[in-house]
Design an enzyme around this catalytic site. Structure first.
Site, mmCIF file in Angstrom:
data_model
loop_
_atom_site.group_PDB
_atom_site.id
_atom_site.type_symbol
_atom_site.label_atom_id
_atom_site.label_comp_id
_atom_site.label_asym_id
_atom_site.label_seq_id
_atom_site.Cartn_x
_atom_site.Cartn_y
_atom_site.Cartn_z
ATOM 1 C CG HIS A 103 -70.818 43.800 61.756
ATOM 2 N ND1 HIS A 103 -69.622 44.065 61.145
ATOM 3 C CD2 HIS A 103 -70.932 42.448 61.806
ATOM 4 C CE1 HIS A 103 -69.028 42.914 60.840
ATOM 5 N NE2 HIS A 103 -69.806 41.918 61.234
ATOM 6 C CG ASP A 109 -72.786 38.207 67.443
ATOM 7 O OD1 ASP A 109 -72.230 39.093 68.123
ATOM 8 O OD2 ASP A 109 -72.886 38.279 66.200
ATOM 9 C CG HIS A 110 -69.020 37.760 67.597
ATOM 10 N ND1 HIS A 110 -68.578 39.029 67.287
ATOM 11 C CD2 HIS A 110 -69.911 37.435 66.627
ATOM 12 C CE1 HIS A 110 -69.146 39.437 66.174
ATOM 13 N NE2 HIS A 110 -69.984 38.502 65.753
ATOM 14 C CD GLU A 117 -72.608 41.426 64.663
ATOM 15 O OE1 GLU A 117 -73.269 40.478 64.203
ATOM 16 O OE2 GLU A 117 -71.387 41.368 64.842
ATOM 17 C CB THR A 119 -72.700 36.068 63.272
ATOM 18 O OG1 THR A 119 -72.179 37.376 63.383
ATOM 19 C CG2 THR A 119 -74.174 36.084 63.609
HETATM 20 C C1 GP9 Z 1 -73.622 38.846 58.628
HETATM 21 C C2 GP9 Z 1 -73.666 39.098 60.080
HETATM 22 C C3 GP9 Z 1 -72.319 39.518 60.609
HETATM 23 O O1 GP9 Z 1 -74.765 38.278 58.113
HETATM 24 O O2 GP9 Z 1 -74.195 38.019 60.743
HETATM 25 O O3 GP9 Z 1 -71.433 38.475 60.651
HETATM 26 P P1 GP9 Z 1 -70.088 38.528 61.513
HETATM 27 O O4 GP9 Z 1 -69.070 39.282 60.709
HETATM 28 O O5 GP9 Z 1 -70.393 39.224 62.799
HETATM 29 O O6 GP9 Z 1 -69.732 37.111 61.729
HETATM 30 MN MN MN Z 2 -71.630 38.986 64.506
#
Ligand code: GP9
Ligand code: MN
Length: 629
Positions: free
Chosen positions: A411, A470-471, A252, A296
């Protein structure tokens, strides 16, 4: 005011349905409504729709017709709400239009219907009974009122106003609710069930109209492009790890700028740093995320499909019912047990439906985990217990498996319990960036624990572990703090583009060939790379990634927003920069990358919005027009 008397019933109906709707939202759905603003939104959310629905009643002159309309409206709304409650009791999710057409899903429900419904559910229709009794008691009042149409129009205006206020507060609660946040629970929480259905009707109608116009010729063109631009395979690597399990770890919000770096003398990612020097790890240091609004879910989409997500939202949500040729499905067809492990509510990002479309065999969502005291922070389960329990799930899975684990602790807003803070905060003007280093440090620790657990469980040696950010985690809003950390005066558009780099590690126990690979690459390349390592051909695939081990890998990375990064240039905000100097150069220099970038962006959008992969089976044997043959 005597003239308004005939409308007392109307007012009673509005209030009764309104109050009942709010109570049911609170009692029957788990929406997590806690703060004052959330309660305010909850009260506001049904009102706009109810003003519209009941405003129509002003158009009926005769009391009898008006009352019939009111009762019919209440009944329809009661059925919609009660239908959702029943569905929610079984699926903990809300009804969508595509779901209504998937009657096979309801098969599971059959035997449980009796358990789901109860005689106390009569309460759900209480507003209907109250209004029906009131109509019986009150004598018919003929309407002598002459402004009925104006009142109907005024109801529309009030509805519009209430909706605007609702949206205003919802945006505060959840920015970009309608464009970015596509969790149905969040939509219902912020818009209410009735408006949620309107929104669902709108998005589904738009998607299906576009889809209906498409035909297979459009896929043929895209498939020809994909085949003609495919990099050759690396013979030595192809099939070298056939039969191994594959464990993908979506890290994340992890960006590359923390790897092998310190923050005020503290190492941020000791474990990942060790992998960059590891004999069994390929570390890709000029690798980029290519996600858009779907965050994500976009990264999952790209890794699964080898093309980009949608330009208008999260494809997981807008086109979750499409046909896809996802990597999970391909691996399933090749004897793999495929799964995703993520301790969040299954409807988030519409994952439960989309995973079916991608061919994922099993989704271990929050219900697959036991979250003990102190094991949850911020968005949910902490990464360390998540990895501990996940290692057990993997060990119990049939082999070979291909599983994606998605972490959560790092996150935004990057919160941690005291005992999990392994380094101090940074000292910039951005609390977000300051805390980010700490949560990254915690996630790094959790990855170390995961590797140990895999070894303990005896599944480490026979697996390939693919880990990627992921980003981005730190948005451009925090440019001042980032500039301070990077020791720069200020950050330019060029710097921001390069900051989109996220790390990619392909860890292959026993490979003994680990190295840093500096070629420029992106998430789109993961699918063909992994499938080739396992000896699965992608020759006929409709995808635009290149095998990272191929000599022909072209190193042009298109971003979802039109930016492009290559090993030599960065194109952003219509300006071309030379990466050797960081200086602006003539736009023509970047031009060779435009064709690929444009094709990947447009073709990805077409594949999604027109659902073109539903024509795939019929056309996979076409003779492609290639440049090389
Ligand atoms: C939620 C997690 C976070 O299930 O994958 O999502 P994001 O806000 O990073 O897209
Ligand atoms: Mn994410």
């Amino acid at each position: 005011m005597r003239n308004l008397k005939p409308y007392n019933i109307l007012l009673l109906a509005l209030v009764a349905v309104w109050v009942k709707t709010v109570v049911i939202h609170l009692m029957s759905f788990d929406l997590g409504i806690e703060t004052f603003t959330q309660h305010l939104i909850l009260w506001l959310s049904p009102l706009s729709f109810l003003c519209l629905a009941f405003g129509v009643a002003f158009l009926f002159k005769k009391a009898r017709n008006r009352n019939l309309y009111i009762l019919a409206t209440i009944l329809v709304l009661d059925i919609i709400l009660y239908g959702n409650v029943g569905f929610y009791r079984f699926y903990t999710d809300f009804v969508t239009i595509p779901v209504l057409s998937q009657t096979s899903n309801f098969g599971d429900l059959g035997s449980s219907i009796a358990e789901i419904l109860s005689w106390t559910d009569i309460f759900f229709f209480i507003d209907f009974f109250i209004v029906a009794i009131a109509i019986k008691l009150v004598k018919d009042q003929q309407d002598t009122f002459t402004f009925r149409k104006r009142f109907a129009l005024a109801s529309i205006a009030v509805a519009g106003l209430v909706f605007a206020v609702n949206l205003y507060y919802a945006e505060q609660e959840r920015p970009q609710l309608l464009t970015r946040s596509f969790d149905r629970v969040l939509l219902v929480k912020n818009l209410g069930v009735y408006n949620y259905h309107l929104y669902d009707i709108y998005t589904q109608t738009k998607a299906s109209t576009q889809r209906a116009m498409a035909n297979s010729d459009e896929l043929v063109e895209i498939q020809n492009y994909a085949t003609a631009n495919k990099a050759s395979i690396n013979e030595e690597m192809f099939g070298k790890y056939e039969g191994r399990n594959v464990i993908f770890v979506s890290m994340e919000s992890l960006q590359s700028f923390v790897i092998n770096q310190e923050m005020n003398g503290h190492i941020v990612t000791p474990f990942l740093n060790s992998l960059t020097q590891d004999k069994d790890t390929y570390y890709f240091s000029d690798f980029y995320h290519q996600t858009g609004l779907g965050k994500t879910s976009d990264s999952e989409f790209i890794v699964e499909n080898g093309f980009l997500g949608s330009g208008n939202g999260a494809a997981f949500f807008t086109n979750g019912e499409n046909t896809y040729t996802g990597m999970s499905g391909v691996l399933s067809d090749n004897g793999y047990y495929t799964s995703v492990l993520h301790p969040n509510n299954k409807s988030f990002w519409n994952r439960d439906r989309m995973y079916q479309s991608l061919g994922v065999d099993h989704f271990y969502d929050i219900d697959a985990y036991t979250i003990g005291e102190g094991q949850s922070v911020g968005w949910g389960m902490k990464d360390i217990p998540f990895f501990e329990q996940s290692a057990q799930i993997l060990a119990d899975s049939p082999q070979p498996f291909a599983s994606r684990l998605i972490t959560l602790t790092n996150h935004h807003p990057f919160e941690l319990d005291e005992e999990d803070k392994l380094i101090p905060e940074y000292d910039s003007n951005s609390g977000t960036l300051n805390r980010y280093f700490q949560t990254v440090r915690y996630m790094d620790e959790s990855l170390k624990v995961f590797f140990e657990q895999l070894k303990t469980q005896g599944i480490y040696d026979n697996s390939i572990i693919v880990m990627y950010g992921d980003h981005y985690g730190i948005s451009e809003l925090h440019h001042k703090a980032m500039a301070k950390y990077l020791g720069k005066e200020e950050l330019t558009a060029y710097d921001h583009a390069l900051l989109q780099s996220v790390p990619l590690f392909i860890h292959i126990p026993g490979s003994n060939d680990g190295q840093e690979i500096t070629k420029t690459s992106g998430q789109i390349d993961i699918r063909p790379t992994v499938l080739h390592l396992l000896g699965i051909s992608t020759a006929n695939d409709v995808q635009f990634g290149d095998d990272l081990f191929s000599e022909e890998h072209d190193g042009i990375v298109p971003f979802r927003d039109g930016r492009i990064i290559t090993s030599d240039y960065v194109f952003t905000q219509d300006v071309c920069y030379d990466r050797a100097t960081g200086e602006e150069v003539e736009k023509a220099v970047c031009e060779p990358a435009f064709e690929k970038s444009g094709a990947v962006l447009n073709y990805s959008d077409q594949l999604i919005s027109l659902d073109l992969l539903r024509f795939y089976e019929q056309h996979q044997d076409i003779s492609p027009q290639t440049n090389t043959q």
